[in-house]
Design a protein around this motif. Structure first.
Motif, PDB file in Angstrom:
ATOM      1  N   ARG A   1      49.472  39.332  11.174  1.00 60.89           N
ATOM      2  CA  ARG A   1      49.592  40.313  10.090  1.00 60.89           C
ATOM      3  C   ARG A   1      49.140  40.279   8.901  1.00 60.89           C
ATOM      4  O   ARG A   1      49.459  41.342   7.902  1.00 60.89           O
ATOM      5  CB  ARG A   1      51.236  41.370  10.473  1.00 60.89           C
ATOM      6  N   GLN A   2      49.168  39.139   8.602  1.00 62.98           N
ATOM      7  CA  GLN A   2      48.873  38.572   7.168  1.00 62.98           C
ATOM      8  C   GLN A   2      47.232  38.405   6.481  1.00 62.98           C
ATOM      9  O   GLN A   2      46.976  38.178   5.869  1.00 62.98           O
ATOM     10  CB  GLN A   2      49.896  37.491   6.371  1.00 62.98           C
ATOM     11  N   GLY A   3      47.272  38.642   8.032  1.00 63.54           N
ATOM     12  CA  GLY A   3      45.683  38.023   8.655  1.00 63.54           C
ATOM     13  C   GLY A   3      44.509  39.271   8.705  1.00 63.54           C
ATOM     14  O   GLY A   3      44.975  40.146   9.668  1.00 63.54           O
ATOM     15  N   GLN A   4      43.177  38.800   9.402  1.00 63.04           N
ATOM     16  CA  GLN A   4      42.601  39.494  10.038  1.00 63.04           C
ATOM     17  C   GLN A   4      42.492  39.083  11.830  1.00 63.04           C
ATOM     18  O   GLN A   4      41.970  37.684  11.544  1.00 63.04           O
ATOM     19  CB  GLN A   4      41.386  39.577   9.470  1.00 63.04           C
ATOM     20  N   LEU A   5      43.454  39.931  12.080  1.00 63.82           N
ATOM     21  CA  LEU A   5      43.074  39.575  14.057  1.00 63.82           C
ATOM     22  C   LEU A   5      41.711  40.057  14.821  1.00 63.82           C
ATOM     23  O   LEU A   5      41.730  41.414  14.750  1.00 63.82           O
ATOM     24  CB  LEU A   5      45.109  39.486  14.700  1.00 63.82           C
ATOM     25  N   THR A   6      41.446  39.280  15.817  1.00 59.46           N
ATOM     26  CA  THR A   6      40.238  39.552  16.476  1.00 59.46           C
ATOM     27  C   THR A   6      40.183  39.300  17.798  1.00 59.46           C
ATOM     28  O   THR A   6      40.486  37.607  18.396  1.00 59.46           O
ATOM     29  CB  THR A   6      38.926  39.631  16.048  1.00 59.46           C
ATOM     30  N   ILE A   7      40.650  39.650  18.802  1.00 60.78           N
ATOM     31  CA  ILE A   7      40.608  39.574  20.469  1.00 60.78           C
ATOM     32  C   ILE A   7      39.630  40.394  20.715  1.00 60.78           C
ATOM     33  O   ILE A   7      39.334  41.461  21.034  1.00 60.78           O
ATOM     34  CB  ILE A   7      42.090  39.995  21.315  1.00 60.78           C
ATOM     35  N   ARG A   8      38.875  39.144  21.365  1.00 60.77           N
ATOM     36  CA  ARG A   8      37.647  39.923  22.333  1.00 60.77           C
ATOM     37  C   ARG A   8      37.490  39.263  23.770  1.00 60.77           C
ATOM     38  O   ARG A   8      37.765  38.333  23.743  1.00 60.77           O
ATOM     39  CB  ARG A   8      36.067  39.778  21.951  1.00 60.77           C
ATOM     40  N   VAL A   9      36.469  39.998  24.488  1.00 54.73           N
ATOM     41  CA  VAL A   9      35.767  39.304  25.670  1.00 54.73           C
ATOM     42  C   VAL A   9      34.282  38.819  25.597  1.00 54.73           C
ATOM     43  O   VAL A   9      33.905  39.214  24.740  1.00 54.73           O
ATOM     44  CB  VAL A   9      35.959  40.120  27.238  1.00 54.73           C
ATOM     45  N   ALA A  10      35.061  37.054  25.503  1.00 53.95           N
ATOM     46  CA  ALA A  10      33.402  36.655  25.083  1.00 53.95           C
ATOM     47  C   ALA A  10      33.188  36.875  26.639  1.00 53.95           C
ATOM     48  O   ALA A  10      31.268  36.594  26.145  1.00 53.95           O
ATOM     49  CB  ALA A  10      34.097  35.225  24.939  1.00 53.95           C
ATOM     50  N   GLY A  11      32.900  36.280  27.741  1.00 55.10           N
ATOM     51  CA  GLY A  11      32.030  36.569  28.448  1.00 55.10           C
ATOM     52  C   GLY A  11      33.239  37.027  29.900  1.00 55.10           C
ATOM     53  O   GLY A  11      34.246  36.965  30.615  1.00 55.10           O
ATOM     54  N   TYR A  12      31.717  36.892  31.143  1.00 56.54           N
ATOM     55  CA  TYR A  12      32.592  36.513  32.707  1.00 56.54           C
ATOM     56  C   TYR A  12      31.122  36.343  33.800  1.00 56.54           C
ATOM     57  O   TYR A  12      30.233  36.570  33.122  1.00 56.54           O
ATOM     58  CB  TYR A  12      33.405  38.347  32.888  1.00 56.54           C
ATOM     59  N   LYS A  13      31.686  36.647  34.703  1.00 52.60           N
ATOM     60  CA  LYS A  13      30.559  36.041  35.460  1.00 52.60           C
ATOM     61  C   LYS A  13      30.243  36.904  37.021  1.00 52.60           C
ATOM     62  O   LYS A  13      32.084  37.677  37.089  1.00 52.60           O
ATOM     63  CB  LYS A  13      30.350  34.866  36.476  1.00 52.60           C
ATOM     64  N   LEU A  14      29.600  37.552  37.386  1.00 47.17           N
ATOM     65  CA  LEU A  14      29.722  38.319  38.454  1.00 47.17           C
ATOM     66  C   LEU A  14      30.376  37.530  39.327  1.00 47.17           C
ATOM     67  O   LEU A  14      29.767  36.008  40.235  1.00 47.17           O
ATOM     68  CB  LEU A  14      28.049  38.683  39.063  1.00 47.17           C
ATOM     69  N   PRO A  15      31.231  37.971  41.071  1.00 45.59           N
ATOM     70  CA  PRO A  15      31.492  37.259  41.918  1.00 45.59           C
ATOM     71  C   PRO A  15      30.404  36.929  43.177  1.00 45.59           C
ATOM     72  O   PRO A  15      29.052  37.678  42.764  1.00 45.59           O
ATOM     73  CB  PRO A  15      31.889  37.707  43.083  1.00 45.59           C
TER      74      PRO A  15
ATOM     75  N   GLU B   1      32.411  47.262  39.462  1.00 43.01           N
ATOM     76  CA  GLU B   1      32.363  45.619  39.730  1.00 43.01           C
ATOM     77  C   GLU B   1      33.870  45.164  39.326  1.00 43.01           C
ATOM     78  O   GLU B   1      33.431  44.933  38.627  1.00 43.01           O
ATOM     79  CB  GLU B   1      30.926  45.516  40.073  1.00 43.01           C
ATOM     80  N   THR B   2      33.383  43.680  40.406  1.00 41.34           N
ATOM     81  CA  THR B   2      34.437  43.059  39.674  1.00 41.34           C
ATOM     82  C   THR B   2      33.874  42.186  38.902  1.00 41.34           C
ATOM     83  O   THR B   2      32.489  41.696  39.598  1.00 41.34           O
ATOM     84  CB  THR B   2      35.357  42.160  40.773  1.00 41.34           C
ATOM     85  N   ALA B   3      35.578  41.512  38.231  1.00 36.17           N
ATOM     86  CA  ALA B   3      34.010  40.634  37.171  1.00 36.17           C
ATOM     87  C   ALA B   3      35.173  38.796  37.107  1.00 36.17           C
ATOM     88  O   ALA B   3      36.306  39.507  37.727  1.00 36.17           O
ATOM     89  CB  ALA B   3      34.611  40.694  35.469  1.00 36.17           C
ATOM     90  N   GLU B   4      34.545  38.023  37.341  1.00 32.99           N
ATOM     91  CA  GLU B   4      35.298  36.062  37.784  1.00 32.99           C
ATOM     92  C   GLU B   4      35.082  35.892  36.303  1.00 32.99           C
ATOM     93  O   GLU B   4      34.813  36.024  35.197  1.00 32.99           O
ATOM     94  CB  GLU B   4      34.377  36.284  38.724  1.00 32.99           C
ATOM     95  N   SER B   5      36.310  35.133  36.150  1.00 32.87           N
ATOM     96  CA  SER B   5      36.198  33.928  35.142  1.00 32.87           C
ATOM     97  C   SER B   5      36.226  34.383  34.314  1.00 32.87           C
ATOM     98  O   SER B   5      35.359  34.711  33.502  1.00 32.87           O
ATOM     99  CB  SER B   5      35.282  32.882  35.089  1.00 32.87           C
ATOM    100  N   ILE B   6      36.366  35.042  33.200  1.00 34.24           N
ATOM    101  CA  ILE B   6      36.667  36.615  32.528  1.00 34.24           C
ATOM    102  C   ILE B   6      37.296  35.223  30.920  1.00 34.24           C
ATOM    103  O   ILE B   6      38.101  35.307  31.530  1.00 34.24           O
ATOM    104  CB  ILE B   6      37.386  37.711  32.679  1.00 34.24           C
ATOM    105  N   GLN B   7      36.727  35.564  30.215  1.00 39.33           N
ATOM    106  CA  GLN B   7      36.441  34.589  29.066  1.00 39.33           C
ATOM    107  C   GLN B   7      37.815  35.444  27.752  1.00 39.33           C
ATOM    108  O   GLN B   7      36.790  36.114  27.185  1.00 39.33           O
ATOM    109  CB  GLN B   7      35.789  33.328  28.516  1.00 39.33           C
ATOM    110  N   ILE B   8      38.934  34.993  27.200  1.00 41.10           N
ATOM    111  CA  ILE B   8      38.800  36.736  26.062  1.00 41.10           C
ATOM    112  C   ILE B   8      39.629  35.225  24.536  1.00 41.10           C
ATOM    113  O   ILE B   8      39.902  34.568  24.923  1.00 41.10           O
ATOM    114  CB  ILE B   8      40.362  36.561  26.237  1.00 41.10           C
ATOM    115  N   MET B   9      38.956  35.552  23.705  1.00 33.84           N
ATOM    116  CA  MET B   9      39.182  34.982  22.549  1.00 33.84           C
ATOM    117  C   MET B   9      39.537  35.426  22.022  1.00 33.84           C
ATOM    118  O   MET B   9      39.505  36.889  21.573  1.00 33.84           O
ATOM    119  CB  MET B   9      37.618  34.855  21.667  1.00 33.84           C
ATOM    120  N   ALA B  10      40.901  34.964  20.646  1.00 32.19           N
ATOM    121  CA  ALA B  10      41.336  35.227  19.805  1.00 32.19           C
ATOM    122  C   ALA B  10      40.568  34.943  18.767  1.00 32.19           C
ATOM    123  O   ALA B  10      40.906  33.261  18.722  1.00 32.19           O
ATOM    124  CB  ALA B  10      42.781  35.131  20.188  1.00 32.19           C
TER     125      ALA B  10
END
Length: 140
Positions: free
Chosen positions: A126-140, A81-90
């Motif tokens: 590159r000198q530290g710990q980088l985390t990129i993740r999907v924090a949330g979304y909503k269904l249309p 399904e389609t996801a809306e308002s996807i929040q990506i956090m770093a």
């Protein structure tokens, strides 16, 4: 005479006019197109995924420009399904402490679609710990 007319009219009603080659070709083409449309609708209905969105993030090569570090990433929806308002956090951690954070929002991502973006940091990820993740979304 009226009896002859009735017989003649009866014969005319029983005889059907022959179809011309153009009519046959047109009927065949229309029948073929109708069969294709019905088949495609049936195929789509049978193979439709009724799964929620499955979002994954992958980051690419970090580049430095004018003392800032650009971290490009790609988000892919492998679900049904389609996801809306996807929040990506770093989040960038240096020496165990959160140094910098960032978040982005993607309007929508349909099934099989991917979107690209980038986070910009002042410190070198590159000198530290980088985390990129999907924090949330909503269904249309």
């Amino acid at each position: 005479m009226s009896q002859t007319n009735e017989l003649t009219n009866g014969k005319k009603e029983q005889q059907q006019p022959k179809r011309t080659p153009a009519e046959r070709v047109t009927f065949g083409a229309a029948s073929f197109l109708l069969a294709v449309v019905v088949s495609l609708v049936g195929y789509t209905w049978l193979n439709e995924k009724h799964q929620p969105p499955v979002l994954s993030v992958s980051n690419k090569t970090i580049r430095e420009v004018n003392g800032q570090f650009y971290v490009p990433f790609e988000v892919v929806n492998t679900g049904g399904e389609t996801a809306e308002s996807i929040q990506i956090m770093a989040e960038l951690q240096m020496k165990g402490e959160v140094e910098e954070t960032g978040d982005l929002q993607i309007d929508f991502l349909s099934s099989g679609e991917k979107e690209e973006g980038a986070f910009i940091f002042r410190s070198d990820p590159r000198q530290g710990q980088l985390t990129i993740r999907v924090a949330g979304y909503k269904l249309p």
